[in-house]
Design an enzyme around this catalytic site. Structure first.
Site, PDB file in Angstrom:
ATOM      1  N   TYR A 178       0.192   6.208  -9.063  1.00  0.00           N
ATOM      2  CA  TYR A 178       1.437   6.077  -9.839  1.00  0.00           C
ATOM      3  C   TYR A 178       1.534   7.097 -10.963  1.00  0.00           C
ATOM      4  O   TYR A 178       2.416   6.966 -11.811  1.00  0.00           O
ATOM      5  CB  TYR A 178       1.530   4.688 -10.483  1.00  0.00           C
ATOM      6  CG  TYR A 178       1.317   3.515  -9.558  1.00  0.00           C
ATOM      7  CD1 TYR A 178       2.159   3.289  -8.473  1.00  0.00           C
ATOM      8  CD2 TYR A 178       0.288   2.610  -9.791  1.00  0.00           C
ATOM      9  CE1 TYR A 178       1.962   2.195  -7.651  1.00  0.00           C
ATOM     10  CE2 TYR A 178       0.090   1.515  -8.970  1.00  0.00           C
ATOM     11  CZ  TYR A 178       0.934   1.314  -7.901  1.00  0.00           C
ATOM     12  OH  TYR A 178       0.747   0.230  -7.091  1.00  0.00           O
ATOM     13  N   ARG A 223       0.205  -8.631 -15.036  1.00  0.00           N
ATOM     14  CA  ARG A 223      -0.362  -7.565 -15.854  1.00  0.00           C
ATOM     15  C   ARG A 223      -0.465  -7.945 -17.345  1.00  0.00           C
ATOM     16  O   ARG A 223      -1.478  -7.680 -17.987  1.00  0.00           O
ATOM     17  CB  ARG A 223       0.548  -6.335 -15.733  1.00  0.00           C
ATOM     18  CG  ARG A 223       0.046  -5.091 -16.439  1.00  0.00           C
ATOM     19  CD  ARG A 223       1.140  -4.009 -16.457  1.00  0.00           C
ATOM     20  NE  ARG A 223       1.889  -3.953 -15.249  1.00  0.00           N
ATOM     21  CZ  ARG A 223       1.679  -3.087 -14.250  1.00  0.00           C
ATOM     22  NH1 ARG A 223       0.749  -2.169 -14.374  1.00  0.00           N
ATOM     23  NH2 ARG A 223       2.415  -3.107 -13.166  1.00  0.00           N
ATOM     24  N   ARG A 265      -4.701   3.657  -9.856  1.00  0.00           N
ATOM     25  CA  ARG A 265      -3.361   3.708 -10.451  1.00  0.00           C
ATOM     26  C   ARG A 265      -2.987   5.097 -10.962  1.00  0.00           C
ATOM     27  O   ARG A 265      -1.834   5.490 -10.927  1.00  0.00           O
ATOM     28  CB  ARG A 265      -3.214   2.652 -11.546  1.00  0.00           C
ATOM     29  CG  ARG A 265      -3.354   1.217 -10.997  1.00  0.00           C
ATOM     30  CD  ARG A 265      -2.915   0.162 -11.999  1.00  0.00           C
ATOM     31  NE  ARG A 265      -1.483   0.180 -12.230  1.00  0.00           N
ATOM     32  CZ  ARG A 265      -0.883   0.764 -13.231  1.00  0.00           C
ATOM     33  NH1 ARG A 265      -1.600   1.364 -14.161  1.00  0.00           N
ATOM     34  NH2 ARG A 265       0.420   0.756 -13.341  1.00  0.00           N
ATOM     35  N   SER A 292       8.006  -3.654 -12.530  1.00  0.00           N
ATOM     36  CA  SER A 292       6.757  -3.850 -13.254  1.00  0.00           C
ATOM     37  C   SER A 292       6.640  -2.885 -14.415  1.00  0.00           C
ATOM     38  O   SER A 292       7.258  -1.821 -14.402  1.00  0.00           O
ATOM     39  CB  SER A 292       5.590  -3.613 -12.309  1.00  0.00           C
ATOM     40  OG  SER A 292       5.030  -4.847 -11.923  1.00  0.00           O
ATOM     41  N   GLU A 299       6.711 -15.003 -14.072  1.00  0.00           N
ATOM     42  CA  GLU A 299       5.486 -14.721 -13.305  1.00  0.00           C
ATOM     43  C   GLU A 299       4.733 -13.510 -13.838  1.00  0.00           C
ATOM     44  O   GLU A 299       4.589 -12.506 -13.129  1.00  0.00           O
ATOM     45  CB  GLU A 299       5.863 -14.464 -11.837  1.00  0.00           C
ATOM     46  CG  GLU A 299       6.529 -15.637 -11.171  1.00  0.00           C
ATOM     47  CD  GLU A 299       7.110 -15.312  -9.803  1.00  0.00           C
ATOM     48  OE1 GLU A 299       7.247 -16.225  -8.988  1.00  0.00           O
ATOM     49  OE2 GLU A 299       7.442 -14.131  -9.560  1.00  0.00           O
ATOM     50  N   PRO A 300       4.238 -13.563 -15.054  1.00  0.00           N
ATOM     51  CA  PRO A 300       3.510 -12.392 -15.564  1.00  0.00           C
ATOM     52  C   PRO A 300       2.121 -12.283 -14.955  1.00  0.00           C
ATOM     53  O   PRO A 300       1.421 -13.278 -14.790  1.00  0.00           O
ATOM     54  CB  PRO A 300       3.404 -12.668 -17.070  1.00  0.00           C
ATOM     55  CG  PRO A 300       3.456 -14.162 -17.173  1.00  0.00           C
ATOM     56  CD  PRO A 300       4.273 -14.669 -16.011  1.00  0.00           C
ATOM     57  N   GLY A 340       6.569  -8.700 -14.652  1.00  0.00           N
ATOM     58  CA  GLY A 340       6.841  -7.282 -14.892  1.00  0.00           C
ATOM     59  C   GLY A 340       6.745  -6.839 -16.339  1.00  0.00           C
ATOM     60  O   GLY A 340       7.086  -5.695 -16.641  1.00  0.00           O
ATOM     61  N   CYS A 362     -14.579  12.549  -3.432  1.00  0.00           N
ATOM     62  CA  CYS A 362     -14.339  13.872  -2.869  1.00  0.00           C
ATOM     63  C   CYS A 362     -12.855  14.131  -2.754  1.00  0.00           C
ATOM     64  O   CYS A 362     -12.302  14.173  -1.645  1.00  0.00           O
ATOM     65  CB  CYS A 362     -14.997  13.978  -1.505  1.00  0.00           C
ATOM     66  SG  CYS A 362     -16.746  14.146  -1.720  1.00  0.00           S
ATOM     67  N   GLU A 363     -12.211  14.243  -3.879  1.00  0.00           N
ATOM     68  CA  GLU A 363     -10.774  14.473  -3.881  1.00  0.00           C
ATOM     69  C   GLU A 363     -10.396  14.967  -5.272  1.00  0.00           C
ATOM     70  O   GLU A 363     -10.763  14.330  -6.271  1.00  0.00           O
ATOM     71  CB  GLU A 363     -10.068  13.138  -3.570  1.00  0.00           C
ATOM     72  CG  GLU A 363      -8.632  13.330  -3.308  1.00  0.00           C
ATOM     73  CD  GLU A 363      -8.036  12.254  -2.391  1.00  0.00           C
ATOM     74  OE1 GLU A 363      -8.740  11.757  -1.472  1.00  0.00           O
ATOM     75  OE2 GLU A 363      -6.876  11.935  -2.620  1.00  0.00           O
TER      76      GLU A 363
END
Ligand code: LLP
Length: 461
Positions: A362, A321, A358, A238, A318-319, A276, A389-390
């Site tokens: 990532y 995104r 994301r 991707s 198969e796009p 991708g 809370c992170e």
């Protein structure tokens, strides 16, 4: 020392370039590759989408909200369909699916890829023609396969020997003859700007090419009376910018096609090269147009077919995104601004990792701009963070924002159409934001905001 001065001293600020090159004009600019096509700034400097001001949208629908530019989405569907004319374009529903988007995809002539019973249910509820649906997944359950067969899904991309047996038994029971593709692991893994062409067999998807199981799967399906083997499938990754990964995958998969022909006398009629295709998340990204992609992919497939003396199979892609990603931005309201002396300024918004995982998951890069006004204040390096809370709850790692950003301002983060709402969670019991589609001066909610009542409704203890 203000954070922007600290940034200037440090010189290189991640992907954003040196601070001293930034002017208020840069910070207010809308770089076209990052924004849906109807987004502009009005006379007062506030963003408009589909002819509606974001201040109005924030007042009517609240923040955070995913704002979808429907004309932009339709144009991207059409761009892919016309660039890949002669091929089938399957919109990858995993990137974002809801009934309204499924209808757009249908109206614009695309096919649809689903990868779970839930996505299939949305597609069918929206009235999408089942014969135009492809069904993916490495562990489809018997009930998911049954539903797909009963609905008459056009093709099922099989991913294991267990699935072949399961599907064959179900098809026999239901008196169906489903179209089947084989998902092949071609040993290519592509991520963004680079690809690696060896030793990526160590993953859960598909049948191994190198190990021979892809050929064995083809032989087994060709021997099966009820499964109709239509072709081979590969998806290499991707957010890919470099088509050389597709070149290697097309070569390897067409070698398998030739091997099947030589052994069985059958030239499979279809070939799917997956999705991708990368999009721009920051000004550093320079994605290809669908036209360029189509030209390169067709050339690669034609050259490889010629080498292997094969007829060119009917192609599909198969796009996900690249179709829905750029059509959406997330609108947030700023709640606090904290200047960490000598380090950077933290701008907290009213969403975060629950509406966009994301960045945390990532290490993805995003951009942001002030959405409710233009500002001539000096740019400063900011980190846009959420309300969770992170400490890893980061939306945009580095962005230059006007140094007068304050609570109540609106921030827009572009490129959030793909894998943001679809991967959203209720972490910290934060309800998920709505998706609001805007077109020709009118807005409509296509996915409503979740409420605390929705969350409590699940809590039946
Ligand atoms: N086809 C297959 C078989 C896939 O597995 C995928 C994505 C696609 C098509 C669509 O890929 P796209 O064109 O959207 O890149 N959650 C990750 C992305 C996971 C993609 C999984 N498969 C992210 O947020 O980047």
């Amino acid at each position: 020392m203000r954070a922007h001065e600290a940034g200037a001293l440090h010189g290189d600020l991640g992907s954003r370039g040196p601070a001293w090159l930034r002017t208020p004009e840069d910070v207010n600019a809308l770089v076209p590759q990052l924004w849906p096509r109807t987004v502009t700034r009005d006379a007062a400097g506030a963003l408009e989408i589909g002819g509606v001001s974001v201040a109005e949208l924030a007042a009517d629908y609240g923040t955070p909200a995913y704002l979808l530019d429907e004309d932009d989405l339709r144009a991207r569907c059409r761009d892919f369909a016309s660039a890949f004319s002669g091929a089938d374009v399957y919109y990858a529903g995993k990137s974002f699916i809801c009934k309204a988007v499924v209808r757009v995809v249908e109206e614009e002539g695309l096919f649809l890829d689903v990868c779970s019973g839930g996505e299939l249910a949305v597609a069918l509820a929206a009235g999408f023609p089942p014969e135009r649906i492809g069904f993916h997944g490495n562990n489809k359950s018997e009930s998911e396969l049954r539903r797909a067969l009963e609905a008459g899904v056009g093709r099922i991309v099989v991913d294991s020997f267990y699935e072949i047996a399961r599907l064959s038994a179900l098809a026999t029971e239901l008196g169906k003859r489903p179209g089947v593709l084989i998902r092949v692991t071609v040993g290519v893994e592509a991520h963004t700007h680079e690809f690696i062409a060896t030793a990526h067999e160590d993953q859960k998807f598909g049948f191994s090419l190198a190990g021979g199981s892809a050929f064995a799967a083809a032989a087994q399906i060709l021997d099966d009376d009820v499964l109709d083997l239509r072709g081979l499938h590969s998806h290499i990754g991707s957010q890919i910018f470099d088509t050389s990964g597709f070149e290697v995958s097309a070569r390897r998969i067409l070698e398998l096609q030739a091997q099947i022909r030589d052994a069985r006398g059958v030239e499979l009629p279809e070939l799917d090269l997956g999705g991708g295709f990368g999009i721009a998340y920051t000004t550093q990204d320079d994605p290809s147009t669908p036209g360029d992609l189509a030209k390169r992919i067709n050339k690669i497939v034609e050259a490889e077919c010629e080498m292997a003396s094969l007829r060119k199979p009917h192609l599909s892609i198969e796009p996900g995104r690249a179709i829905v990603g750029p059509s959406v931005f997330t609108l947030y309201e700023v709640g606090t601004v904290k200047d960490r002396e000598g380090i950077r300024t933290y701008v907290s918004v009213d969403g975060g990792m629950s509406d966009n995982i994301r960045t945390a998951l990532y290490d993805a890069s995003y951009s942001a701009t002030m959405a409710n006004r233009r500002s001539d204040a000096e740019p400063m390096l900011a980190r846009v963070v959420g309300k969770h809370c992170e400490s890893g709850d980061i939306v945009v790692k580095d962005e230059f924002l006007p140094s007068d950003v304050q609570p109540g301002d609106l921030l827009a983060v572009p490129g959030t159409g793909a894998y943001c709402r679809s991967m959203a969670s209720n972490y910290n019991h934060v309800p998920r934001p709505p998706v609001v589609a805007v077109r020709d001066g009118a807005a409509r909610v296509i996915v409503r905001r979740e409420t605390e009542d929705d969350l409590l409704a699940l809590d039946v203890g």
